[in-house]
Design an enzyme around this catalytic site. Structure first.
Site, mmCIF file in Angstrom:
data_model
loop_
_atom_site.group_PDB
_atom_site.id
_atom_site.type_symbol
_atom_site.label_atom_id
_atom_site.label_comp_id
_atom_site.label_asym_id
_atom_site.label_seq_id
_atom_site.Cartn_x
_atom_site.Cartn_y
_atom_site.Cartn_z
ATOM 1 N N HIS A 109 5.738 -0.446 -2.963
ATOM 2 C CA HIS A 109 5.268 0.228 -4.177
ATOM 3 C C HIS A 109 5.299 1.750 -4.084
ATOM 4 O O HIS A 109 4.639 2.432 -4.858
ATOM 5 C CB HIS A 109 3.858 -0.256 -4.523
ATOM 6 C CG HIS A 109 3.825 -1.713 -4.898
ATOM 7 N ND1 HIS A 109 2.675 -2.477 -4.830
ATOM 8 C CD2 HIS A 109 4.818 -2.540 -5.333
ATOM 9 C CE1 HIS A 109 2.962 -3.724 -5.226
ATOM 10 N NE2 HIS A 109 4.250 -3.774 -5.522
ATOM 11 N N ASN B 273 0.825 -1.209 0.000
ATOM 12 C CA ASN B 273 0.000 0.000 0.000
ATOM 13 C C ASN B 273 0.860 1.261 0.000
ATOM 14 O O ASN B 273 1.936 1.290 0.593
ATOM 15 C CB ASN B 273 -0.932 -0.005 1.212
ATOM 16 C CG ASN B 273 -1.833 -1.232 1.225
ATOM 17 O OD1 ASN B 273 -2.182 -1.752 0.165
ATOM 18 N ND2 ASN B 273 -2.185 -1.701 2.406
#
Length: 225
Positions: free
Chosen positions: A104, A87
């Site tokens: 990410h 997330n």
């Protein structure tokens, strides 16, 4: 203290009201994913990409960590906990988790196109014309499709040291993040928490077909005793 490695995905954030990565049609908030999450999309229409992430960034103050996030913080009292998350929100940090690795990228950071190691905290809108010290356009600090995952090697090393592995709110179908479970020692107990678990039962694996807000407190209670 035992090392607990926690892999989290979109499911835990969804319970706080953050839209999950894509809907059944493969769209992300009405956009083709490649339009807003790829270098090609960025090159074709940077204004659209910036607007997309500006909306997501502005949503963050309207949502709060949920019981799943908060219970993981409680686990730090008795275990060494490292969270590896797919997330890009800051809900783990706001809950109080002290050791979070973002695979990410992070929505509240931006980086230089000239120097990818030049990363800045950024809580407001990012617009065309916002430049780094090298006079280069700033872009979201997000790992897009087709880009390398800079934190993957660190996440692998962390997973290799796991005494206990907890997987929360992720299908474990998106690579390279899905490969992390393979790096846990073979006898490591694994807890998989997801309402629709897409994983095959095996030895040392406990599957909880629950949302994070229900499943995480159950697992933490078991670990804490």
């Amino acid at each position: 203290m035992k090392n607990v490695v926690v892999l989290t995905g979109a499911g835990i954030s969804a319970e706080s009201g953050i839209n999950t990565f894509r809907d059944a049609n493969g769209l992300w908030e009405g956009h083709d994913i490649m339009e807003v999450a790829s270098p090609i999309g960025w090159n074709n229409n940077p204004k659209l990409v910036l607007e997309f992430y500006n909306k997501r960034r502005s949503q963050l103050p309207t949502v709060s960590p949920n019981q799943g996030h908060l219970t993981l913080v409680e686990l730090e009292k008795t275990h060494k906990v490292t969270i590896v998350t797919q997330n890009v929100d800051d809900l783990h940090e706001r809950a109080g988790s002290s050791n979070v690795v973002h695979l990410h990228g992070e929505l509240l950071k931006v980086r230089s196109q000239f120097d990818e190691n030049l990363v800045l905290d950024w809580k407001t809108d990012l617009n065309l014309g916002d430049l780094c010290e090298h006079n280069s356009q700033l872009r979201p600090h997000i790992v897009w499709f087709g880009e390398e995952v800079p934190m993957l090697d660190k996440a692998i090393k962390i997973t290799e040291q796991a005494d206990i592995l907890i997987i929360i709110g992720t299908s474990m179908q998106v690579y390279p993040a899905a490969s992390l479970v393979q790096f846990a020692p073979t006898d490591t107990p694994i807890y998989f928490i997801d309402p629709k678990p897409a994983i095959s039962p095996k030895e040392n694996l406990t599957i909880l077909a629950e949302k994070a807000t229900i499943g995480v407190p159950q697992v933490v209670q078991e670990l804490v005793g």
